[in-house]
Design an enzyme around this catalytic site. Structure first.
Site, PDB file in Angstrom:
ATOM      1  N   GLU A  40       0.835  -1.208   0.000  1.00 49.88           N
ATOM      2  CA  GLU A  40       0.000   0.000   0.000  1.00 49.88           C
ATOM      3  C   GLU A  40       0.869   1.257   0.000  1.00 49.88           C
ATOM      4  OE1 GLU A  40      -4.052  -0.641   2.121  1.00 49.88           O
ATOM      5  OE2 GLU A  40      -2.556  -1.588   3.411  1.00 49.88           O
ATOM      6  N   GLU A  67      -3.211 -10.020   3.928  1.00 48.87           N
ATOM      7  CA  GLU A  67      -4.401  -9.650   4.706  1.00 48.87           C
ATOM      8  C   GLU A  67      -5.470 -10.730   4.598  1.00 48.87           C
ATOM      9  OE1 GLU A  67      -2.680  -7.630   2.807  1.00 48.87           O
ATOM     10  OE2 GLU A  67      -2.683  -5.590   3.581  1.00 48.87           O
TER      11      GLU A  67
HETATM   12  C1  1HE Z   1       6.897  -8.711  11.845  1.00 46.45           C
HETATM   13  C2  1HE Z   1       6.196  -8.508  10.634  1.00 46.45           C
HETATM   14  C3  1HE Z   1       4.974  -7.787  10.698  1.00 46.45           C
HETATM   15  C4  1HE Z   1       7.992  -9.609  10.193  1.00 46.45           C
HETATM   16  N1  1HE Z   1       4.558  -7.355  11.903  1.00 46.45           N
HETATM   17  N2  1HE Z   1       6.436  -8.272  13.007  1.00 46.45           N
HETATM   18  N3  1HE Z   1       2.171  -8.496   6.999  1.00 46.45           N
HETATM   19  C5  1HE Z   1       2.347  -9.821   6.894  1.00 46.45           C
HETATM   20  O1  1HE Z   1       1.484 -10.632   7.115  1.00 46.45           O
HETATM   21  C6  1HE Z   1       3.760 -10.263   6.527  1.00 46.45           C
HETATM   22  C7  1HE Z   1       4.407 -10.953   7.722  1.00 46.45           C
HETATM   23  N4  1HE Z   1       5.829 -11.176   7.529  1.00 46.45           N
HETATM   24  C8  1HE Z   1       6.312 -12.185   6.777  1.00 46.45           C
HETATM   25  O2  1HE Z   1       5.608 -12.911   6.093  1.00 46.45           O
HETATM   26  C9  1HE Z   1       7.798 -12.395   6.807  1.00 46.45           C
HETATM   27  O3  1HE Z   1       8.307 -11.805   7.996  1.00 46.45           O
HETATM   28  C10 1HE Z   1       8.578 -11.792   5.592  1.00 46.45           C
HETATM   29  C11 1HE Z   1       8.243 -12.611   4.347  1.00 46.45           C
HETATM   30  C12 1HE Z   1       8.229 -10.325   5.368  1.00 46.45           C
HETATM   31  C13 1HE Z   1      10.109 -11.843   5.865  1.00 46.45           C
HETATM   32  O4  1HE Z   1      10.481 -13.170   6.222  1.00 46.45           O
HETATM   33  P1  1HE Z   1      11.886 -13.424   6.974  1.00 46.45           P
HETATM   34  O5  1HE Z   1      12.037 -14.913   7.116  1.00 46.45           O
HETATM   35  O6  1HE Z   1      12.969 -12.642   6.308  1.00 46.45           O
HETATM   36  O7  1HE Z   1      11.723 -12.736   8.420  1.00 46.45           O
HETATM   37  P2  1HE Z   1      10.959 -13.270   9.729  1.00 46.45           P
HETATM   38  O8  1HE Z   1      11.866 -14.217  10.492  1.00 46.45           O
HETATM   39  O9  1HE Z   1       9.588 -13.768   9.405  1.00 46.45           O
HETATM   40  O10 1HE Z   1      10.753 -11.925  10.555  1.00 46.45           O
HETATM   41  C14 1HE Z   1      11.813 -11.307  11.279  1.00 46.45           C
HETATM   42  C15 1HE Z   1      11.181 -10.641  12.466  1.00 46.45           C
HETATM   43  O11 1HE Z   1      10.305  -9.615  11.991  1.00 46.45           O
HETATM   44  C16 1HE Z   1      10.313 -11.576  13.285  1.00 46.45           C
HETATM   45  O12 1HE Z   1      10.362 -11.125  14.636  1.00 46.45           O
HETATM   46  P3  1HE Z   1      11.315 -11.839  15.730  1.00 46.45           P
HETATM   47  O13 1HE Z   1      11.060 -11.059  16.984  1.00 46.45           O
HETATM   48  O14 1HE Z   1      10.867 -13.281  15.774  1.00 46.45           O
HETATM   49  O15 1HE Z   1      12.721 -11.695  15.195  1.00 46.45           O
HETATM   50  C17 1HE Z   1       8.921 -11.326  12.745  1.00 46.45           C
HETATM   51  O16 1HE Z   1       7.903 -11.634  13.677  1.00 46.45           O
HETATM   52  C18 1HE Z   1       8.986  -9.843  12.508  1.00 46.45           C
HETATM   53  N5  1HE Z   1       8.000  -9.395  11.528  1.00 46.45           N
HETATM   54  N6  1HE Z   1       6.907  -9.073   9.634  1.00 46.45           N
HETATM   55  C19 1HE Z   1       5.281  -7.597  13.003  1.00 46.45           C
HETATM   56  N7  1HE Z   1       4.256  -7.521   9.612  1.00 46.45           N
HETATM   57  C20 1HE Z   1      -3.220  -0.682   6.857  1.00 46.45           C
HETATM   58  S1  1HE Z   1      -3.665  -2.269   6.930  1.00 46.45           S
HETATM   59  C21 1HE Z   1      -2.349  -3.204   6.361  1.00 46.45           C
HETATM   60  C22 1HE Z   1      -2.587  -4.637   6.730  1.00 46.45           C
HETATM   61  C23 1HE Z   1      -1.348  -5.455   6.556  1.00 46.45           C
HETATM   62  O17 1HE Z   1      -0.296  -4.967   6.213  1.00 46.45           O
HETATM   63  S2  1HE Z   1      -1.563  -7.118   6.873  1.00 46.45           S
HETATM   64  C24 1HE Z   1      -0.077  -7.871   6.348  1.00 46.45           C
HETATM   65  C25 1HE Z   1       0.940  -7.884   7.437  1.00 46.45           C
END
Ligand code: 1HE
Length: 258
Positions: A112, A132
């Protein structure tokens, strides 16, 4: 100017480089970061003529910070979404054209945010998704308006219904990005493009960022009139007259074939 630990701002001549700086959380957009995006674009110095939006680390942006997604009632959810709208409006309708340097994840709210920029440069590590659908929520950062304008409503619905992920090459073909460059080169290319954009007359850039998207949404008869008004204002600026004179007197570059 606003910069926080999570959002860096560097001014390099006429270019502002704004960088999401939460690499450990894949640049997930906390409320604080969304508000910082808003105030940074709102408060850019008047000397800036173009901006680059980048993300630190291997990913542009993983979208909404899901750790902040708590139970909200309908009213609170409405205001949260409107807060995103206000911030991303500042990107799209702020003072200068914005070039996004995409790499890695451009997902959810990260897509977005990218869609609010004027030019998107992707490298070959880039991928696009709207998780989402899988998380049981909906877009709330303007994606339902901006993303169909890039790729069409049918592709967006497919992404959210099925979890489909677009890789960089097919993403460029679908319309997510205007440029595709080798891995690791999107930032350099975005800066090169921003420097080129900064050379334009400011009123031309204003017409392209503020008038064109609105004209494109108007019924044709209103759009023609708005276009005529914008054209008259742009061409009456002294800078426009000088640029035309420069061309006619052989001082300006011709259109190059490649
Ligand atoms: C996060 C987030 C996040 C990573 N919020 N903490 N977005 C999503 O559903 C996407 C969620 N993220 C992922 O699918 C993956 O993290 C990625 C593909 C982006 C990257 O993967 P990777 O293997 O490089 O990283 P990781 O090990 O998954 O993440 C590293 C850390 O970042 C980990 O935290 P840690 O404390 O365990 O190290 C993750 O939890 C954290 N992290 N993404 C919070 N999004 C206005 S409305 C909009 C609505 C939306 O955007 S919904 C979609 C949200």
């Amino acid at each position: 100017m606003t910069a926080t630990q999570d959002l860096q701002l560097e001014i390099d001549g006429e270019i502002a480089v704004i960088r999401l700086n939460r690499a450990a959380k894949r640049n997930a957009l906390s409320d604080g970061l969304v508000l910082a995006v808003r105030s940074t674009f709102e408060n850019l110095p008047s000397t800036v003529r173009a901006a680059v939006l980048d993300g630190a680390g291997d990913h542009f942006c993983a979208g909404l910070d899901l750790s902040e997604l708590k139970e909200r009632d309908a009213g609170a959810g409405l205001h949260h979404s409107r807060m995103w709208h206000a911030a991303l409006e500042e990107v799209q309708y702020g003072p200068v054209p914005v070039v996004a340097a995409l790499h890695g994840a451009v997902v959810g709210g990260g897509l977005e945010l990218a869609a609010a920029c004027h030019i998107r440069v992707a490298d070959t590590t880039t991928f696009y998704a709207l998780p989402e659908g899988a998380r049981g929520i909906f877009v709330g950062g303007g994606g339902a308006v901006r993303i169909p304008r890039l790729i069409g409503a049918a592709r967006m619905a497919d992404m959210m219904l099925t979890g489909r992920v677009y890789q960089a090459e097919e993403g460029e073909r679908a319309g997510f990005a205007q440029y595709l460059v080798p891995a690791g080169q999107s930032f350099a290319k975005a800066v090169e493009i921003a420097r080129r954009v900064a050379q334009n007359a400011p009123l031309t850039n204003f017409a392209l960022t503020h008038a064109l998207p609105r004209i494109a949404e108007q019924p044709a008869d209103q759009g023609f009139l708005t276009e005529a008004l914008m054209a008259a204002i742009a061409q009456s600026a002294p800078e426009a007259k000088q640029r035309v004179r420069d061309f006619l007197e052989g001082r300006a570059a011709k259109v190059a074939k490649s």
